[in-house]
Scaffold this active site. Structure first.
Site, PDB file in Angstrom:
ATOM      1  N   SER A 192      -7.697   1.527  -7.650  1.00 17.64           N
ATOM      2  CA  SER A 192      -6.860   1.287  -6.479  1.00 17.64           C
ATOM      3  C   SER A 192      -7.129  -0.068  -5.840  1.00 17.64           C
ATOM      4  O   SER A 192      -6.345  -0.539  -5.020  1.00 17.64           O
ATOM      5  CB  SER A 192      -7.047   2.390  -5.435  1.00 17.64           C
ATOM      6  OG  SER A 192      -8.250   2.216  -4.744  1.00 17.64           O
ATOM      7  N   LYS A 210     -11.070   0.768   0.737  1.00 21.16           N
ATOM      8  CA  LYS A 210      -9.711   0.248   0.979  1.00 21.16           C
ATOM      9  C   LYS A 210      -9.792  -0.915   1.958  1.00 21.16           C
ATOM     10  O   LYS A 210     -10.790  -1.105   2.632  1.00 21.16           O
ATOM     11  CB  LYS A 210      -8.809   1.346   1.598  1.00 21.16           C
ATOM     12  CG  LYS A 210      -8.541   2.561   0.706  1.00 21.16           C
ATOM     13  CD  LYS A 210      -7.548   2.259  -0.404  1.00 21.16           C
ATOM     14  CE  LYS A 210      -7.319   3.480  -1.289  1.00 21.16           C
ATOM     15  NZ  LYS A 210      -8.481   3.822  -2.131  1.00 21.16           N
TER      16      LYS A 210
END
Lengths: 155, 436
Positions: free
Chosen positions: A76, A113
């Site tokens: 990701s 993230k």
């Protein structure tokens, strides 16, 4: 070949810096070279010019008691240069800024993230076009565990 | 009353040049360490077991609320834990040691003096005004940097700081920090502190005090010093003074060099053979040698002790110990292991089954003050280099990677650690893995 490729992670894409040092730049060329005629016991003229070894710890770790390593699995964050198998450095002493890449805990699970705030909403943004940003709901338990400062990638 | 007010106001006025002693205590330290790397366990009951998974040595607040007692035997609590969703960990001292170091290193630059008192406690000094504010800031910093929640108590002496820390822990409204400053506050806290809870009062002294009607700390401060000296010796007098606010035990920065170093373990499975004991005693001896090198010391005596299982009274009971004196103080693996093997050979009895063994190295001197023997046949500088190489390799590759053959490869005697967490902070193979 095992090589450590280091990129500073915040705004990594724009500022990826890998600088090559040509051998001639290295400070040692200032040291005269004696290839003969030196008696045993003559003190090395290089002695005063010797520098400390390059210390990767001091480069990678600003706050030793607050810095932790962790290994990453998943894709990701590939856009930020964080790939499966990479080791990331996390500094808990830093306060996350808008745009920081963080190791966060969302409802008891770790994730890495980029954090952002849009319209008063906290967003966790992946660096992979295939994935969508996660909106952190008000009912969910969210905590920044630490700020990611470096990626160590084996090439 | 008027006098009390006067004292109070003086106490506040002198705040400008205050010297406060503080005690930082990590909350449920071992359980908190496990939780830093397992955020899914936050607000869940967590316990940590002693060596060999014997009994409970740390509990999260949730485990305390369930009624899990300190020292509860693990094998008896197995079903209770499973039934109540208690998360159980074997003790992971590599992790706790590293986290402790991080906590202490985070505190050190923020205080004027510091004495690390145990793995999860440190005394510190705050000079000047705003000690309480600094303590609050420090508490937040430690939790942010290391993930470990701490409580801080401030007071004029160590003994009072210990009481203040208890209050900081027990009263959530204090938000982890409590300062005992005014005489009135101190008096109230002493009145509520039972003698058993005073730092340094053991079980026997406590019952003695109670039998004379001294049930709380305030009553101890009011007792006749002569009586205290007769009944509790000079330690009691110092304690009394500390409770009255006079410093008898200052915060001492330099930790005294250890007088002896000991490595001992109960075995996971009992050991009968000499060969089996040699393995464990050899490993303990290497461990002691490593600790000596770590603090730059050498030892001049090596003691080996062994004992049988006291919980099996029908089996032959035996406790033996033997000390070997060394001609030249050393911290060399080979020499210390050789001495330990000699001692073990003398202490070993073949008709017993052993549950525990240990090595103690004593007569410790700093390495740079070692007197060399005239007949010394060991090349000490060469061996020093060898030990340094072994330590370097083992630090990188894992403990005991380079080892003496006597340490063996079959480690049945080793600790029972069925629920050991990874060494998240000290071994690359064990670092946290995160799915992203």
């Amino acid at each position: 070949m095992h090589c450590v490729q280091i990129h500073e992670s915040p705004s990594m894409k724009s500022k990826m810096k890998l600088k090559w040092c040509p051998a001639s730049d290295v400070a040692f060329d200032a040291v005269p070279f004696f290839d003969e005629g030196v008696q045993a016991g003559f003190p090395s003229p290089a002695e005063d010019h010797l520098d400390l070894d390059l210390d990767l710890n001091s480069y990678l770790v600003q706050h030793p008691s607050a810095t932790f390593c962790c290994r990453v699995e998943g894709d990701s964050m590939v856009g930020a240069g964080i790939q499966t198998g990479d080791v990331i450095m996390i500094d808990r002493s830093l306060t996350p800024q808008k745009g920081s890449i963080v190791l966060a805990v969302l409802d008891g699970e770790f994730t890495v993230k980029r954090v952002d705030v849009q319209d008063d909403k906290l967003l966790l943004i992946p660096e992979n076009p295939k994935l969508k940003p996660i909106v952190v709901g008000e009912e969910s338990h969210f905590q920044v565990w630490g700020v990611v400062t470096f990626v160590i990638h084996k090439v | 009353m008027g006098c009390g007010d006067l004292c109070d106001s003086q106490g506040v006025m002198s705040g400008a040049s205050e010297h406060m002693i503080a005690l930082v205590d990590c909350n449920n330290f071992f359980a908190s360490c496990e939780r830093v790397f397992r955020p899914n366990l936050v607000s869940k009951p967590v316990v940590v077991l002693s060596n060999n998974d014997g009994c409970v040595i740390a509990r999260s607040n949730e485990a305390k609320a369930l009624g899990v007692k300190m020292g509860a035997p693990a094998f008896k609590s197995e079903r209770f834990f499973a039934h109540n969703g208690v998360h159980v960990f074997s003790s992971n001292f590599a992790l706790y040691g590293d986290m402790s170091k991080r906590v202490m290193d985070t505190i050190r630059p923020e205080v004027d003096d510091m004495e690390v008192y145990s793995i999860d406690e440190a005394f510190m000094v705050f000079e000047g005004p705003a000690a309480e504010e600094r303590a609050r800031a420090l508490r937040l910093k430690v939790e942010m940097w290391t993930g470990i929640p701490v409580s801080i108590g401030l007071a004029p002496t160590k003994t009072l700081a210990k009481i203040a820390t208890r209050i900081a822990k027990k009263m959530p409204e204090m938000k982890g920090v409590f300062a005992l400053r005014s005489p009135a506050d101190i008096k109230r806290a002493l009145q509520r502190c039972e003698v058993d809870d005073i730092w340094g009062v053991g079980h026997r002294s406590a019952s003695k005090l109670k039998s004379f009607g001294i049930t709380n700390a305030l009553k101890l401060t009011l007792a006749d010093p002569g009586w205290v000296r007769r009944n509790l010796s000079v330690t009691g007098v110092r304690l009394q003074k500390e409770l009255q606010g006079t410093v008898c035990s200052p915060v001492n920065d330099a930790a005294p060099r250890k007088k002896n170093i000991r490595t001992a373990r109960s075995f996971g499975a009992e050991v009968k053979s000499l060969a089996g004991l040699k393995e464990s005693v050899g490993t303990f001896a290497v461990n002691c040698a490593m600790k000596l090198r770590g603090e730059g010391s050498c030892c001049a005596s090596v003691t080996v002790f062994v004992s049988t299982n006291p919980f099996k009274p029908q089996a032959t009971q035996y406790h033996g110990a033997r000390t070997i004196k060394l001609d030249v103080p050393t911290n060399d693996n080979l020499e210390i292991v050789a001495a330990a093997m000699r001692a073990l050979g003398e202490v070993f009895r073949s008709d017993c089954t052993y549950k525990k063994a240990g090595v103690l190295v004593g007569d410790i001197v700093p390495s740079n003050q070692v007197q060399l023997g005239i007949f010394d046949s060991v090349d000490r500088s060469k061996r020093g280099t060898l030990m340094k190489s072994i330590d370097t390799i083992n630090a990188q590759m894992g403990r005991d990677k380079v080892r003496l053959a006597v340490q063996g490869f079959d480690r049945r005697w080793r600790l029972k650690q069925e629920r050991l967490s990874p060494c998240y902070t000290t071994r690359f193979a064990d670092i946290l893995t995160v799915s992203v």
